[in-house]
Design a protein around this motif. Structure first.
Motif, PDB file in Angstrom:
ATOM      1  N   PRO A 157      52.469 -54.461 110.577  1.00 43.65           N
ATOM      2  CA  PRO A 157      51.528 -54.268 111.834  1.00 43.65           C
ATOM      3  C   PRO A 157      51.730 -54.022 112.711  1.00 43.65           C
ATOM      4  CG  PRO A 157      52.516 -56.487 111.022  1.00 43.65           C
ATOM      5  CD  PRO A 157      52.667 -56.096 110.152  1.00 43.65           C
ATOM      6  N   TRP A 158      52.941 -53.554 112.981  1.00 43.26           N
ATOM      7  CA  TRP A 158      53.278 -53.370 114.548  1.00 43.26           C
ATOM      8  C   TRP A 158      54.121 -51.628 114.957  1.00 43.26           C
ATOM      9  CZ3 TRP A 158      56.512 -57.815 112.300  1.00 43.26           C
ATOM     10  CH2 TRP A 158      56.265 -59.112 113.060  1.00 43.26           C
ATOM     11  N   MET A 159      54.824 -51.095 113.283  1.00 42.16           N
ATOM     12  CA  MET A 159      55.175 -49.749 113.140  1.00 42.16           C
ATOM     13  C   MET A 159      53.829 -48.673 113.269  1.00 42.16           C
ATOM     14  SD  MET A 159      56.879 -48.034 114.010  1.00 42.16           S
ATOM     15  CE  MET A 159      58.568 -48.566 113.673  1.00 42.16           C
ATOM     16  N   PHE A 160      52.505 -49.038 111.845  1.00 42.37           N
ATOM     17  CA  PHE A 160      51.253 -48.675 111.426  1.00 42.37           C
ATOM     18  C   PHE A 160      50.425 -47.821 112.468  1.00 42.37           C
ATOM     19  CE2 PHE A 160      47.621 -47.605 109.325  1.00 42.37           C
ATOM     20  CZ  PHE A 160      48.370 -46.765 107.891  1.00 42.37           C
ATOM     21  N   ALA A 300      52.324 -49.580 121.411  1.00 45.79           N
ATOM     22  CA  ALA A 300      52.195 -50.403 120.555  1.00 45.79           C
ATOM     23  C   ALA A 300      50.315 -51.308 120.461  1.00 45.79           C
ATOM     24  CB  ALA A 300      52.490 -52.000 121.222  1.00 45.79           C
ATOM     25  N   GLY A 301      50.397 -51.979 118.996  1.00 39.91           N
ATOM     26  CA  GLY A 301      48.995 -52.642 118.857  1.00 39.91           C
ATOM     27  C   GLY A 301      48.701 -53.606 119.648  1.00 39.91           C
ATOM     28  N   ASN A 302      48.474 -54.729 118.770  1.00 40.04           N
ATOM     29  CA  ASN A 302      47.620 -55.998 119.373  1.00 40.04           C
ATOM     30  C   ASN A 302      48.173 -57.713 118.198  1.00 40.04           C
ATOM     31  OD1 ASN A 302      45.580 -55.380 121.275  1.00 40.04           O
ATOM     32  ND2 ASN A 302      44.778 -54.876 120.181  1.00 40.04           N
ATOM     33  N   HIS A 303      48.712 -56.351 117.089  1.00 39.47           N
ATOM     34  CA  HIS A 303      49.851 -58.024 116.690  1.00 39.47           C
ATOM     35  C   HIS A 303      51.177 -58.691 117.531  1.00 39.47           C
ATOM     36  CE1 HIS A 303      50.773 -59.207 112.654  1.00 39.47           C
ATOM     37  NE2 HIS A 303      51.712 -59.647 112.831  1.00 39.47           N
TER      38      HIS A 303
END
Length: 322
Positions: A157-160, A300-303
């Motif tokens: 959920p973070w790296m993808f 970075a995403g929103n997880h």
């Protein structure tokens, strides 16, 4: 070997030992990278180590034993031979893998060293080394193997999201260097075209151990990775991406940043000149932070930035059944 014999801090230490800290080469003189080179399992997708740890907790097995038995069976172990494509995934593989997981001499050395570490964490004393060693844990290797692979199919959920943003930006060669397996025909995960998988298509270059006959940490596979990304960069130097990324002169080892979750693989990469980032189990957001610093991009995403913890409920369930 009851669950309470292994307190949380000991279990978390075992996780860190699966992926030892590595020197990362963050000197101020490091050049801007041209290539971001990813491992897959435990980096771009959920780590199979999480499945291993949960299995150990569920069956009251000292954390770290399964990974130890697999890694110490190299280079002739059945797991390692499968990942170089030298043997098929069939009944003979699973029988051999199961034998590797029940190596008595490895079990004895592992148990004694870990008991000593628990009893004398800051001492080299051999006190307790003559205590009886419990029977080797019984492990269903085939079930565990498939559970590991099931876990490792979900995107991290973070790296993808970071991988997707790197690909969209375009200025870096996005490559993969992964120890892989080939599923047999008829299996639910078998693929007619291994490289047509949506995840693998995100990469400009994808090096699969089972297809090239080499696996990490063999130095030759890192050299192959260097050759392939250099070839790609030179071939695409006149593209818009190539001009932005400065690919005309090709790629030098120090212009590659390699992400992996296994310290042994990172150390081997450092020896050939790659810069490295360690991806901690359940803490890939920390590696994304480092990758942002290296690339200068917001990745970075929103997880939520909350580390994944071991599944202690599995140990509690096992204890309740005793």
């Amino acid at each position: 070997m009851l669950p309470e014999e292994f307190p949380p801090e000991y279990i978390l230490e075992a996780i860190d030992n699966m992926a030892p800290t590595d020197l990362q080469g963050k000197g101020s003189g490091s050049p801007k990278p041209k290539v971001i080179l990813f491992d897959i399992g435990g980096v771009c997708v959920i780590s199979p180590f999480q499945s291993i740890l949960n299995y150990e907790l569920r069956h009251s097995i000292p954390p770290g034993w399964i990974n130890h038995s697999i890694s110490r069976s190299a280079p002739s172990g059945f797991w390692h031979r499968l990942e170089t494509g030298s043997i098929p995934m069939d009944a003979a593989f699973f029988a051999g893998f199961n034998r590797d997981l029940h190596n008595q001499s490895l079990w004895e050395s592992f148990y004694r060293s870990h008991q000593q570490a628990k009893e004398h964490p800051s001492s080299s004393s051999s006190s307790g080394s003559n205590d009886p060693i419990p029977p080797i844990p019984q492990i269903d290797g085939e079930w565990l193997f498939h559970d590991m692979m099931e876990h490792a199919r979900a995107p991290d959920p973070w790296m993808f999201p970071a991988l997707q943003k790197l690909k969209e930006d375009g200025r870096f060669v996005v490559a993969a260097l992964s120890n892989t397996v080939i599923w047999p025909e008829g299996h639910k995960w078998a693929e007619k075209d291994f490289f047509s998988d949506p995840l693998r298509q995100l990469f400009d270059v994808f090096i699969s151990s089972a297809h090239v006959g080499l696996r990490k940490p063999d130095p030759r596979i890192y050299q192959l990775a260097l050759e392939k990304v250099d070839e790609f960069a030179r071939a695409n130097a006149d593209s818009e991406r190539g001009k932005r990324g400065g690919w005309r002169e090709g790629v030098r080892p120090e212009e590659i940043v390699f992400l992996d979750d296994i310290g042994e693989n990172l150390k081997a990469a450092r020896k050939v000149g790659f810069r490295t980032i360690k991806v901690g189990l359940g803490r890939a957001f920390e590696a994304v932070d480092e990758l942002e610093g290296v690339t200068g991009l917001k990745l970075a995403g929103n997880h939520p930035r909350i580390a994944v913890k071991p599944d202690f409920s599995a140990a509690k369930e096992a204890k309740a059944k005793l």
